[in-house]
Design an enzyme around this catalytic site. Sequence first.
Site, mmCIF file in Angstrom:
data_model
loop_
_atom_site.group_PDB
_atom_site.id
_atom_site.type_symbol
_atom_site.label_atom_id
_atom_site.label_comp_id
_atom_site.label_asym_id
_atom_site.label_seq_id
_atom_site.Cartn_x
_atom_site.Cartn_y
_atom_site.Cartn_z
ATOM 1 N N GLY A 212 0.827 -1.205 0.000
ATOM 2 C CA GLY A 212 0.000 0.000 0.000
ATOM 3 C C GLY A 212 0.856 1.248 0.000
ATOM 4 C CG ASN A 213 -0.213 4.616 -1.712
ATOM 5 O OD1 ASN A 213 -0.915 5.480 -1.216
ATOM 6 N ND2 ASN A 213 -0.606 3.906 -2.781
ATOM 7 N NE ARG A 214 3.850 8.534 4.785
ATOM 8 C CZ ARG A 214 4.745 9.497 4.880
ATOM 9 N NH1 ARG A 214 5.937 9.339 4.326
ATOM 10 N NH2 ARG A 214 4.481 10.608 5.511
ATOM 11 C CB SER A 215 -2.602 8.199 -0.779
ATOM 12 O OG SER A 215 -3.693 9.028 -1.078
ATOM 13 C CB ALA A 280 -1.384 7.355 -4.119
#
Length: 406
Positions: A212-215, A280
């Site tokens: 995943g990512n931090r968006s 993102a």
Amino acid sequence: MESLTPPRVLLGVAGGIAAYKSAELLRRLTETGHSVRVLPTASALEFVGAATFEALSGQPVHTGVFVDVPSVPHVKLGQEADLVVVAPATADLMARAAAGRADDLLTASLLTARCPVLFAPAMHTEMWEHPATRANVEVLRSRGVVVLEPASGRLTGKDTGPGRLPDPAEIAEFARLLLERADALPHDLSGRRVVVSAGGTREALDPVRFLGNRSSGRQGYALARVAAQRGASVTLVAAHTADLGDPAGVEVVRVGSAAQLRDAMCAAARGANAVVMAAAVADFRPVALAEHKIKKTGSDPDPLALTTNPDILAELVRTKEQGQVVVGFAAETGDAAGDVLHHGRAKLLRKGCDLLVVNAVGDGKAFEVPDNSGWLLGADGSETELKPGSKALLATRVWDTVASRL
Ligand code: C5P
């Protein structure tokens, strides 16, 4: 030294059951550094006691124009305010405001205020849709009052429909926006359909793990919120986000992976006037989704073997319809090859979209924070600096440019 006086907000509260939510809005406004004076109507005090408003605002609460007469509050409060917010705004309050009545301290203050005025309506669907209320909303909007679209959902009792008070957090976001920019919410997108993606995709590795990512999704949500309040019909394709309330008056389609986001965006983009890719999207996903949880030892094949995801923005550009405006986002850091703007220009060319919002990231900028800044680059060579401000403010600059191209 510069003395910073807190913005003065008059918080009008009209007599509807949603009046209890005004206490939460009041708390948010005071905690974010506003000086708030609460002006309830007499009926609002049937729902919430004056003591609640006095304790949370630290200021006295009156409803009539005959209290503290020597200080002329019915004139002074409105004149001195930087912003008036009425939440909830009932059908009756809007009727009185539209008619220019001044029969209590709140309506009198509305006549003397020369600052931005924000109404957050709350009432039953029938009352919201009644021609009398529609006409009053039109009159108020024609005078420059920002009347928010209500949210849809459960109303008092068992019925559901448009008429719910927008989330207090959303009203607070718009309050901040109008203090940053008084003309932030013109009705210039009415009759338009727009699609916005938000949040970060998650690419599953096995039943319990993902990439995943931090968006947080905040910028995409702000874009959807602002477009809806500027009159657009909005579809928000939301991947994983922080705990954000659904934007009022917006259709939300929830997705998880890049593949799901692609399908939802391609479907929603058909016939849309503008498409904004603020999500993102993971550039890679695991080659295979393991059926069972991958064990620490002896995993075969390599659990982190990745393959490239399709570029959704590039596909939206390829399949773009006549007159449609496609907007991309680019999170960049400067490096030895060039600064943020340099990388942004190159990305705009590569992606082929009409507009590209370039954000500087790193050092705590842009991700998971309420503020944003950057550049708005146009395929026609235009370059507009997006000065630091709320994500809602940045959204207004994007929609200004989109609206001018539609
Ligand atoms: O290439 P980069 O990921 O920096 O591009 C960012 C822009 O491209 C964003 O608008 C993002 O939503 C979009 N994007 C996409 N599909 C991908 C990766 C990014 O649509 N697989």
